[in-house]
Design a protein around this motif. Structure first.
Motif, PDB file in Angstrom:
ATOM      1  N   UNK A 144       0.761  -1.581   0.056  1.00 11.29           N
ATOM      2  CA  UNK A 144       0.012   0.023  -0.345  1.00 11.29           C
ATOM      3  C   UNK A 144       0.844   1.513   0.202  1.00 11.29           C
ATOM      4  N   UNK A 145       0.539   2.135  -0.697  1.00 10.96           N
ATOM      5  CA  UNK A 145       1.217   3.165  -0.913  1.00 10.96           C
ATOM      6  C   UNK A 145       0.084   4.445  -1.249  1.00 10.96           C
ATOM      7  N   UNK A 146       0.896   5.494  -0.473  1.00 14.46           N
ATOM      8  CA  UNK A 146       0.123   6.688  -0.499  1.00 14.46           C
ATOM      9  C   UNK A 146      -1.117   7.244  -1.913  1.00 14.46           C
ATOM     10  N   UNK A 147      -1.669   7.297  -2.750  1.00 13.08           N
ATOM     11  CA  UNK A 147      -2.279   7.958  -3.470  1.00 13.08           C
ATOM     12  C   UNK A 147      -1.772   6.520  -5.014  1.00 13.08           C
ATOM     13  N   UNK A 148      -2.038   5.930  -4.352  1.00 13.57           N
ATOM     14  CA  UNK A 148      -1.980   4.459  -5.290  1.00 13.57           C
ATOM     15  C   UNK A 148      -3.538   3.559  -5.208  1.00 13.57           C
ATOM     16  N   UNK A 149      -3.482   2.673  -6.175  1.00 11.63           N
ATOM     17  CA  UNK A 149      -4.322   1.502  -5.297  1.00 11.63           C
ATOM     18  C   UNK A 149      -3.627   0.538  -4.999  1.00 11.63           C
ATOM     19  N   UNK A 150      -3.545  -0.215  -3.834  1.00 13.81           N
ATOM     20  CA  UNK A 150      -2.908  -1.349  -3.415  1.00 13.81           C
ATOM     21  C   UNK A 150      -3.392  -2.275  -4.226  1.00 13.81           C
ATOM     22  N   UNK A 151      -1.862  -3.326  -4.253  1.00 14.03           N
ATOM     23  CA  UNK A 151      -1.269  -4.639  -5.064  1.00 14.03           C
ATOM     24  C   UNK A 151      -1.351  -5.131  -4.102  1.00 14.03           C
ATOM     25  N   UNK A 152      -0.527  -6.744  -5.361  1.00 10.88           N
ATOM     26  CA  UNK A 152      -0.723  -7.613  -4.066  1.00 10.88           C
ATOM     27  C   UNK A 152      -0.254  -8.096  -5.401  1.00 10.88           C
ATOM     28  N   UNK A 153       0.808  -9.150  -4.449  1.00  9.20           N
ATOM     29  CA  UNK A 153       1.981 -10.157  -5.838  1.00  9.20           C
ATOM     30  C   UNK A 153       2.534 -11.617  -4.473  1.00  9.20           C
ATOM     31  N   UNK A 154       2.834 -12.207  -5.978  1.00 12.64           N
ATOM     32  CA  UNK A 154       2.561 -13.688  -4.798  1.00 12.64           C
ATOM     33  C   UNK A 154       4.376 -13.542  -4.452  1.00 12.64           C
ATOM     34  N   UNK A 184      10.408 -11.132  16.159  1.00 14.75           N
ATOM     35  CA  UNK A 184       9.629 -11.581  15.426  1.00 14.75           C
ATOM     36  C   UNK A 184       9.943 -10.746  14.237  1.00 14.75           C
ATOM     37  N   UNK A 185       9.368 -11.676  13.399  1.00 15.30           N
ATOM     38  CA  UNK A 185      10.564 -11.912  11.886  1.00 15.30           C
ATOM     39  C   UNK A 185       9.754 -10.454  10.798  1.00 15.30           C
ATOM     40  N   UNK A 186      10.901  -9.637  10.890  1.00 20.34           N
ATOM     41  CA  UNK A 186      10.754  -8.129   9.840  1.00 20.34           C
ATOM     42  C   UNK A 186      11.590  -8.267   9.189  1.00 20.34           C
ATOM     43  N   UNK A 187      11.565  -9.048   7.696  1.00 18.00           N
ATOM     44  CA  UNK A 187      12.428  -9.482   7.157  1.00 18.00           C
ATOM     45  C   UNK A 187      12.630  -8.543   5.714  1.00 18.00           C
ATOM     46  N   UNK A 188      13.572  -8.733   5.454  1.00 18.76           N
ATOM     47  CA  UNK A 188      13.523  -8.002   3.571  1.00 18.76           C
ATOM     48  C   UNK A 188      13.747  -8.568   2.805  1.00 18.76           C
ATOM     49  N   UNK A 189      12.800  -7.893   2.318  1.00 16.92           N
ATOM     50  CA  UNK A 189      12.375  -9.205   0.796  1.00 16.92           C
ATOM     51  C   UNK A 189      12.507  -8.726  -0.904  1.00 16.92           C
ATOM     52  N   UNK A 190      13.084  -9.049  -1.447  1.00 11.98           N
ATOM     53  CA  UNK A 190      13.871  -9.020  -2.907  1.00 11.98           C
ATOM     54  C   UNK A 190      11.893  -9.169  -3.439  1.00 11.98           C
ATOM     55  N   UNK A 191      11.844  -8.542  -4.325  1.00 11.26           N
ATOM     56  CA  UNK A 191      10.468  -8.950  -5.418  1.00 11.26           C
ATOM     57  C   UNK A 191      11.206  -9.577  -6.460  1.00 11.26           C
ATOM     58  N   UNK A 192      11.785 -10.712  -7.265  1.00 13.47           N
ATOM     59  CA  UNK A 192      12.473 -11.189  -8.189  1.00 13.47           C
ATOM     60  C   UNK A 192      11.139 -11.213  -9.317  1.00 13.47           C
ATOM     61  N   UNK A 193      10.182 -11.881  -8.806  1.00 19.98           N
ATOM     62  CA  UNK A 193       9.627 -13.022 -10.158  1.00 19.98           C
ATOM     63  C   UNK A 193       8.189 -12.266 -10.143  1.00 19.98           C
ATOM     64  N   UNK A 194       7.631 -11.963  -9.410  1.00 16.75           N
ATOM     65  CA  UNK A 194       6.201 -11.529 -10.583  1.00 16.75           C
ATOM     66  C   UNK A 194       6.168 -10.216 -10.020  1.00 16.75           C
ATOM     67  N   UNK A 195       4.766  -9.950 -10.891  1.00 17.30           N
ATOM     68  CA  UNK A 195       4.745  -7.984 -10.790  1.00 17.30           C
ATOM     69  C   UNK A 195       3.737  -7.920  -9.381  1.00 17.30           C
ATOM     70  N   UNK A 198       6.268 -16.425  -4.180  1.00 18.44           N
ATOM     71  CA  UNK A 198       7.011 -17.347  -5.242  1.00 18.44           C
ATOM     72  C   UNK A 198       8.040 -16.715  -5.766  1.00 18.44           C
ATOM     73  N   UNK A 199       9.509 -17.386  -5.732  1.00 19.54           N
ATOM     74  CA  UNK A 199      10.662 -16.509  -5.714  1.00 19.54           C
ATOM     75  C   UNK A 199      11.491 -15.731  -5.325  1.00 19.54           C
ATOM     76  N   UNK A 200      10.799 -14.404  -4.749  1.00 23.81           N
ATOM     77  CA  UNK A 200      11.501 -13.598  -3.663  1.00 23.81           C
ATOM     78  C   UNK A 200      12.501 -13.968  -2.380  1.00 23.81           C
ATOM     79  N   UNK A 201      13.099 -13.389  -2.516  1.00 21.73           N
ATOM     80  CA  UNK A 201      14.197 -13.496  -1.895  1.00 21.73           C
ATOM     81  C   UNK A 201      14.055 -12.790  -0.999  1.00 21.73           C
ATOM     82  N   UNK A 202      14.308 -13.470   0.944  1.00 17.77           N
ATOM     83  CA  UNK A 202      13.761 -13.046   1.864  1.00 17.77           C
ATOM     84  C   UNK A 202      14.928 -12.959   2.200  1.00 17.77           C
TER      85      UNK A 202
END
Lengths: 341, 385
Positions: A129-139, A154-165, A141-145
């Motif tokens: 969710x970002x200000x002024x933009x519609x919310x997005x969802x992304x799978x 508690x888990x607070x991870x750095x996630x790099x999305x590599x696959x799905x848009x 799978x394939x993300x680097x965590x």
């Protein structure tokens, strides 16, 4: 107030007790599975969208009750993520978490990755969710965590999305509405953890004897207990205010503005109480409270982690102060006295 | 808790229209009246006005408009309204810094105590006088040797033919020099436990044997007094409730004394300045301070409202009122301190908004129960819970 509050609290107490009782013995993922089996993770979401039914108020009770036992499960993140997704499509079984982005730029595979993704390593889908933009969802799978932890472990991870848009979620609530729901639920979580810290402290100073009497006989100790109690009362009242304000408006994003200040108030007041209560709980527990074995830290570390979660206390305070200054005394007073509460 | 005369049921208040409309109507009425008086130069808003600004004409004007004794039954000249409605009015009066000291104590706690515990005769005598703001009450609780330890009072009541003779020494008695009546807590028997054997009286300030000497406070103002009772006669019907049962009654009275908006809004005029200064400076630090204070005010208002609702239900929310007073007084201090982040504190004059509030502030956490004692009350209650 939720009409099922007492029932929900008992249910959660029994669940936590069955999983080991004290926070240290509870495996959060096992407990989470039990909650999922019972549908408690989707309380407050409509049944026709794959939720468990019940109101947002019921969800607040669930969050508070879990936190008061000092356990951390991904209930705030996933229930908000599911709420956002549920506006666009029926819910499936995927564990979905949510991240608020500061800027309106979408994350790309070339970006530095999303910092502080709650429960990222366990998530199968991510809501952005970002200000002024519609919310997005992304799978996921394939993300680097890259694993990370908050102050409570508690888990607070750095996630790099590599696959799905990331794909837009049509009809999803606005950024402000999501932030507000997170604010309300984190306030409930802080109140719960504060109740837990208070309960442990009250019991400890009544049992622990020094100078031939319970610690509670020392006036300064009694005063500390009372200060914890009034701080908790203040936080609980702020949460009640916010719940009522949000409930009075329904949950449609268009109505966000009216209860905005009530949620900001709850975040500020619960965070302030968290600070005082964590400090006093440790002071009154003496060295026992700083051991890993004794359960106090399950509550106090969560108080420290959660009081500034998503947005810091200071940020909410500045926002509320800016609004107050812009409204002037007359505006502030009119708003304060517009309702009985 | 059994009450000889239960308070008016809350439902009676909403007979005209919905409660929400009533509140707005009441608020508007107070806003107009205070604005008129202020614009005509008849009063100057100030901090701590409910204790320090005494103007019998203003109190009578409020009474004529049904804004005093609002919660008392109509048969005694009251408004038959709820405590929640009264709260809407007191909030507006405090916001306006209006001169309400003349009727405040009688209206707030003596009338309700008489309603709860007084005989029919006493109610018929006293309540119409409070309702019309013709009776001005002072509180004879504290004594030189009985401050926070109220049950240690040494003033005695001796039973005589047709009544009682009171002898003793009260102190910190605000407006005794202007009062027509005093509420007096006295020992009437020496019991094994000090909480037994206390009795509440309503004493005529004009009675023989009652004398008042002023105490000037650090601001140079005179509202405090010492009051001496030298064998002063009190007729039998002026006993409030049951002789010897005064302790339970006075504790109950404390929920009226401690649970009102005046425990939150004593320094409100300073907050008004802080809002304006923040708008002007647009500094983050001030915005953060103001935001936190606004949040606290919203919560404290709700606590006042919860106390008022309990009172409407006939309860005596002693613990809730103690919590509210403790937190409210802290807020009142912090509002004053926040103004020090602006320039308005620099070389402030003693009669400036800041000066008046600061110089009055040491009393906030003392009157009506010292902060330390409130915390100890709360801790004891928690230990039992």
């Amino acid at each position: 107030m939720s009409e099922f509050a007492a029932e929900l609290r008992t249910l959660i107490d029994d669940l936590v007790s069955a999983e080991g009782g004290t926070a240290g013995d509870v495996d959060p993922l096992r407990l989470w599975e039990r909650l999922r089996e019972l549908g408690l993770h989707r309380v407050g979401l409509p049944e026709e969208r794959g939720g468990s039914g019940g109101s947002l108020d019921d969800l607040v009770v669930v969050v508070e009750a879990l936190a008061s036992r000092g356990v951390g499960v991904p209930i705030v993140e996933t229930s908000v993520a599911d709420w956002v997704v549920g506006h666009a499509q029926p819910l499936d079984d995927r564990l979905t978490t949510v991240v608020l982005l500061d800027t309106s730029t979408a994350p790309t595979d070339r970006g530095p990755g999303l910092p502080v993704v709650p429960w990222g390593r366990h998530a199968q889908r991510l809501v952005l969710c970002a200000p002024g933009r519609p919310a997005q969802a992304v799978d996921m799978a394939g993300a680097v965590v890259e694993p990370g932890e908050n102050l409570a472990g508690e888990p607070r991870d750095v996630v790099t999305l590599t696959g799905a848009t990331p794909a837009e979620l049509a009809g999803a609530p606005s950024y402000d509405a999501v932030r507000q729901r997170l604010g309300l639920l984190w306030s409930a979580a802080v109140v719960g953890a504060a109740q837990g810290a208070y309960r442990l402290t009250k019991a400890y100073v009544a049992e622990r004897r020094q100078f031939g009497a319970p610690l509670l006989e020392i006036p300064a100790v009694a005063s500390g207990v009372a200060q914890m109690r009034v701080g908790l009362a203040q936080a609980e009242t702020a949460l009640a205010l916010a719940r009522e304000a949000v409930a009075a408006e329904g949950e449609t994003p268009a109505d966000v503005n009216v209860s905005e200040s009530a949620v900001a108030t709850a975040r500020i007041m619960t965070a302030a109480a968290a600070t005082d209560i964590a400090r006093l709980a440790h002071q009154l527990h003496g060295a026992m409270g700083v051991t890993h074995e004794y359960p106090l830290h399950h509550c106090t570390r969560r108080l420290w982690a959660w009081r500034d979660s998503v947005a810091a206390e200071r940020q909410w305070a500045e926002e509320l102060g800016r609004q107050a200054a812009a409204a002037g005394e007359h505006g502030v007073w009119t708003r304060l006295t517009a309702t009985a509460y | 808790m059994d009450h000889a005369h239960p308070p008016t049921p809350p439902g009676t208040a909403s007979r005209r229209s919905g409660p929400q409309e009533n509140w707005l109507e009441l608020r508007t009425q107070v806003r107009r009246l205070t604005a008129d008086w202020r614009d005509a130069g008849r009063y100057r808003p100030r901090s701590d006005a409910w204790l320090r600004s005494f103007d019998l004409d203003f109190s009578k004007e409020l009474a004529a408009r049904g804004l005093v004794a609002m919660t008392y039954p109509e048969e005694f000249g009251g408004g038959g309204r709820s405590h929640v409605e009264r709260l809407a009015v007191t909030e507006e009066l405090l916001r306006a810094g209006a001169p309400v000291a003349a009727h405040w104590i009688g209206d707030r706690q003596i009338g309700p105590a008489v309603l709860r515990h007084g005989t029919r005769e006493l109610q018929e005598e006293i309540l119409p006088q409070i309702s019309s703001a013709t009776a001005v009450f002072c509180l004879g609780m504290s004594e030189p040797e009985a401050g926070s330890d109220l049950a240690a009072v040494r003033t005695t009541g001796r039973r005589v033919r047709d009544g009682w003779r009171i002898t003793g020494h009260k102190i910190w008695t605000s407006h005794a020099h202007r009062a027509t009546h005093a509420y007096v807590l006295a020992r009437t028997e020496h019991a094994a436990r000090k909480h037994q054997g206390l009795t509440e009286f309503i004493v005529d300030m004009q009675a023989d044997g009652v004398s008042v000497t002023p105490i000037v406070d650090l601001t140079g103002e005179h509202h405090f007094n010492e009051v001496r009772f030298d064998d002063a006669f009190v007729p039998a019907h002026r006993v409030l409730g049951r002789a010897g049962a005064g302790w339970k009654q006075v504790v109950e009275q404390l929920s009226f004394e401690r649970g009102g908006a005046e425990r939150v809004l004593s320094s409100y005029p300073v907050l008004v300045d802080l809002i304006a200064a923040t708008a002007e400076a647009q500094a983050h630090e001030l915005q953060g301070l103001l935001g936190s204070l606004t949040a606290r005010l919203a919560v404290l208002r709700r606590m006042c409202w919860d106390v008022a609702r309990s009172l409407d239900a006939g309860e005596a929310p002693v613990q809730q009122a103690a919590t509210l007073k403790y937190l409210g007084n802290t807020f009142e201090h912090d509002v004053i301190d926040a103004l020090r982040s602006t320039d308005l504190c620099r070389d402030a004059a003693r009669d400036s908004v800041f000066g008046q509030a600061l110089l009055a502030s040491p009393g906030f956490g003392l009157r009506g129960g010292a902060a330390e004692v409130l915390l100890s009350v709360i801790a004891k209650q928690e230990a039992r819970a």
